[in-house]
Design an enzyme around this catalytic site. Sequence first.
Site, PDB file in Angstrom:
ATOM      1  N   GLU A  74      18.622  30.275 -15.918  1.00 39.21           N
ATOM      2  CA  GLU A  74      17.175  30.423 -15.989  1.00 39.21           C
ATOM      3  C   GLU A  74      16.598  30.119 -17.368  1.00 39.21           C
ATOM      4  O   GLU A  74      15.689  30.819 -17.843  1.00 39.21           O
ATOM      5  CB  GLU A  74      16.789  31.841 -15.577  1.00 39.21           C
ATOM      6  CG  GLU A  74      17.314  32.965 -16.477  1.00 39.21           C
ATOM      7  CD  GLU A  74      18.704  33.476 -16.181  1.00 39.21           C
ATOM      8  OE1 GLU A  74      19.076  34.537 -16.704  1.00 39.21           O
ATOM      9  OE2 GLU A  74      19.439  32.818 -15.423  1.00 39.21           O
ATOM     10  N   HIS A  91      13.541  34.890 -12.511  1.00 41.95           N
ATOM     11  CA  HIS A  91      13.965  35.346 -13.832  1.00 41.95           C
ATOM     12  C   HIS A  91      12.852  35.209 -14.877  1.00 41.95           C
ATOM     13  O   HIS A  91      12.925  35.840 -15.935  1.00 41.95           O
ATOM     14  CB  HIS A  91      15.180  34.545 -14.300  1.00 41.95           C
ATOM     15  CG  HIS A  91      16.492  35.128 -13.898  1.00 41.95           C
ATOM     16  ND1 HIS A  91      16.880  36.394 -14.260  1.00 41.95           N
ATOM     17  CD2 HIS A  91      17.522  34.603 -13.175  1.00 41.95           C
ATOM     18  CE1 HIS A  91      18.093  36.633 -13.779  1.00 41.95           C
ATOM     19  NE2 HIS A  91      18.500  35.567 -13.111  1.00 41.95           N
ATOM     20  N   HIS A 125      15.565  32.292  -6.968  1.00 41.73           N
ATOM     21  CA  HIS A 125      16.245  33.239  -7.862  1.00 41.73           C
ATOM     22  C   HIS A 125      15.967  32.899  -9.319  1.00 41.73           C
ATOM     23  O   HIS A 125      15.576  33.759 -10.113  1.00 41.73           O
ATOM     24  CB  HIS A 125      17.749  33.226  -7.577  1.00 41.73           C
ATOM     25  CG  HIS A 125      18.532  34.188  -8.418  1.00 41.73           C
ATOM     26  ND1 HIS A 125      18.793  35.475  -8.015  1.00 41.73           N
ATOM     27  CD2 HIS A 125      19.073  34.060  -9.662  1.00 41.73           C
ATOM     28  CE1 HIS A 125      19.472  36.100  -8.968  1.00 41.73           C
ATOM     29  NE2 HIS A 125      19.653  35.251  -9.984  1.00 41.73           N
ATOM     30  N   GLU A 126      16.173  31.628  -9.669  1.00 38.26           N
ATOM     31  CA  GLU A 126      16.050  31.248 -11.082  1.00 38.26           C
ATOM     32  C   GLU A 126      14.617  31.392 -11.587  1.00 38.26           C
ATOM     33  O   GLU A 126      14.389  31.852 -12.704  1.00 38.26           O
ATOM     34  CB  GLU A 126      16.562  29.826 -11.295  1.00 38.26           C
ATOM     35  CG  GLU A 126      18.024  29.614 -10.911  1.00 38.26           C
ATOM     36  CD  GLU A 126      18.986  30.607 -11.533  1.00 38.26           C
ATOM     37  OE1 GLU A 126      18.705  31.112 -12.644  1.00 38.26           O
ATOM     38  OE2 GLU A 126      20.021  30.908 -10.918  1.00 38.26           O
ATOM     39  N   TYR A 158      24.131  41.852  -9.424  1.00 35.19           N
ATOM     40  CA  TYR A 158      23.169  41.198  -8.532  1.00 35.19           C
ATOM     41  C   TYR A 158      22.939  42.041  -7.273  1.00 35.19           C
ATOM     42  O   TYR A 158      21.806  42.436  -6.964  1.00 35.19           O
ATOM     43  CB  TYR A 158      23.682  39.824  -8.101  1.00 35.19           C
ATOM     44  CG  TYR A 158      23.860  38.800  -9.188  1.00 35.19           C
ATOM     45  CD1 TYR A 158      22.996  37.722  -9.296  1.00 35.19           C
ATOM     46  CD2 TYR A 158      24.915  38.874 -10.084  1.00 35.19           C
ATOM     47  CE1 TYR A 158      23.164  36.748 -10.269  1.00 35.19           C
ATOM     48  CE2 TYR A 158      25.100  37.908 -11.067  1.00 35.19           C
ATOM     49  CZ  TYR A 158      24.223  36.853 -11.155  1.00 35.19           C
ATOM     50  OH  TYR A 158      24.394  35.898 -12.111  1.00 35.19           O
ATOM     51  N   ASP A 175      31.812  38.630 -20.329  1.00 34.10           N
ATOM     52  CA  ASP A 175      32.180  37.631 -19.321  1.00 34.10           C
ATOM     53  C   ASP A 175      33.235  38.170 -18.358  1.00 34.10           C
ATOM     54  O   ASP A 175      33.295  37.759 -17.199  1.00 34.10           O
ATOM     55  CB  ASP A 175      32.709  36.356 -19.989  1.00 34.10           C
ATOM     56  CG  ASP A 175      31.605  35.339 -20.275  1.00 34.10           C
ATOM     57  OD1 ASP A 175      30.599  35.335 -19.543  1.00 34.10           O
ATOM     58  OD2 ASP A 175      31.763  34.559 -21.225  1.00 34.10           O
ATOM     59  N   GLU A 215      19.649  40.897 -13.287  1.00 33.89           N
ATOM     60  CA  GLU A 215      20.105  40.272 -12.045  1.00 33.89           C
ATOM     61  C   GLU A 215      19.801  41.087 -10.800  1.00 33.89           C
ATOM     62  O   GLU A 215      19.530  40.528  -9.741  1.00 33.89           O
ATOM     63  CB  GLU A 215      21.607  39.962 -12.125  1.00 33.89           C
ATOM     64  CG  GLU A 215      21.972  38.945 -13.201  1.00 33.89           C
ATOM     65  CD  GLU A 215      21.330  37.576 -12.974  1.00 33.89           C
ATOM     66  OE1 GLU A 215      20.707  37.349 -11.922  1.00 33.89           O
ATOM     67  OE2 GLU A 215      21.463  36.726 -13.882  1.00 33.89           O
TER      68      GLU A 215
END
Length: 643
Positions: free
Chosen positions: A283, A311, A307-308, A396, A388, A330
């Site tokens: 995003e 953001h 979704h993007e 999410y 990460d 998320e």
Amino acid sequence: MHDADPTSQSNYLQIATNHITFDWTVDFDNKVIIGTATHDLVAKADEVSEAIFDTSYLHIEGVKVGGNAVQDFTLGPKHEVMGSALRVPLPRTASAGSSISVEITYRTTANGTALQFLEKEQTQGKSFPFLFSQCQPTHARDLAPVQDTPSVKVTYSASVRSVLPVLLSARRVSPPSDGPAHDGKVIGKDEVVYMYDQPTPIPSYLLAIAAGNLQYQPFQVPEGKLWKSGVWSEPELMADSFWEFSRDTTSFLAAAEDIAGPYQFGVYDLLVLPPSFPYGGMENPCLTFVTPTLLAGDRSLTDVVIHELTHSWFGNGITHAHASHFWLNEGWTTYIERVLLQIIHSPAHRGLSSIIGYKALLDALALFEDKPKYQKLVVDFDYGENPDSAYSRVPYDKGANFLLHIERTLGGLEVFLPYVKDYIATYMGHSITTEIWKNHLYAYFQKNGGEVKIKALNSINWDAWLHQSGLDLPVKMEYDLTLANPANALADRWYESRHTMDISKLDFKASDLDNLDANQRAVFLERLESYNESLPAPHLFHLDKLYSFSKTLSAEIRFRFYNLVLKSQAAKHFVQEAANWVIGVDATGVIKGRMKFCRPVFRAMSKVDHDLAISTFRQAQTQFHPIAQSLIAQDLGLNLAER
């Protein structure tokens, strides 16, 4: 305001950047970016004697403070995750509210993870190299010396010299986007200076650059809207990219504004990246990066754009203070994405997306059975722990279900959406923690509902949702099954047929799928995978003969098919085919760099033929993005340093 970011060595709580001016040259021959980052900083406390920046694999060539060179800056020892702290002494101690400028001259190096330089053979056109960045969650420090924490939000401007067209997560100042490509100069030969400005404060993980043989085509914007929108891609993909996204993108953004308020970034462009891009989308403000796996040819996967762009309010607008609160980005974005599906399409579409997300959540929770803290919404990261490693569908879909549970507990969308607007209006432009969000939620409903709504909120098991581990949600959630029922019914028929040994007596037909869209076909495959007993190998061969799942160009369907068959008696028949598909040595000819696809397929392959999984990965390792390389290696139990 909040606890310190466990992934940053910077002293952002004492002194913080307000604005960065970048002056860069992209050197494709040596695969580096060279230039300066000039920070305008403001002291947050008294007696600040130094500014500390996060760096990783950067070669620092010089530092100026207030325009004067300083020699006694130091670059600390390399931390595996956090990199090396660049400590810049200030000529005099700064007091709260005072400003100072720090200019850092540096170059990136090949060891960093933020940038991926692609050879021309790895692009669609195969004529020019390509560069793109991925800075989330903590990789901006590989691109530039910054205070690499989402708690610091900065504006930035940039001047970038390049022989290939350059895009940034900002508004183009010059040359104009809709003018001739590369300002009419010779692409790949002539150097052009690209000027950009980002006037809206953003966290460092949203710094982004891409450069390659890129063209632009604008979308038609609804009447009355002041923002612009369009798509960038290599020329060879432009026709497909424009067709895929031109119909829906601007109407999606307009629908999001109806819920969340005005879009604040002025430009909403899409960039279709080469296939090694490790995510479905990223995003980046003004310029959402998307994977070419969305080019399905039927617009069936364009909901990723919902979704993007969502953001723009949740993440880019209201930002998590640090990685422990990533679900605020998320979870909120996924929740609002599904609300938009209900508004744009129907409640059944919201339900179907929730069903697909719930299956992905259960898979993610199971994957972390041995690392239960990553099953939590609020993850208590140790200092220097790699965020990460926790990346999954948990923030999410556990987050989205938590917000759905709160919505239902409070009385539905008509009660909840006015609160959403107030939440956005209150915290737009801020970085917040889960506690700050929760306190505002209570304060809003104390004012707009009184004791009845407070009693409803108190009925929620906050600790279970936010701070407890587990292999399922704390509450059994019900979803609209209207669109899932036909897919489930077909799967149930297949499952009930498993004892029929004579395949010729089965009454399935290729036309069974005619009335199922791509998402329903995904649900069909996931339903088959969910049974305690897998279908016999002859049934799976027959299923594939009828439905051609192993030949479909839809990566969403193909990877679910491989997930199904690689857990069955037919696994050894399909494992080589899955290996060829994931690294693109098949009819697709394209590596599946998106981690949603490559990581589950490598894990499934490994359980069938571990040696094949390793040799397949080694064969194509350098074609994957560095982040994907690291996580696939982790999945396969490999040490990338050993060959």
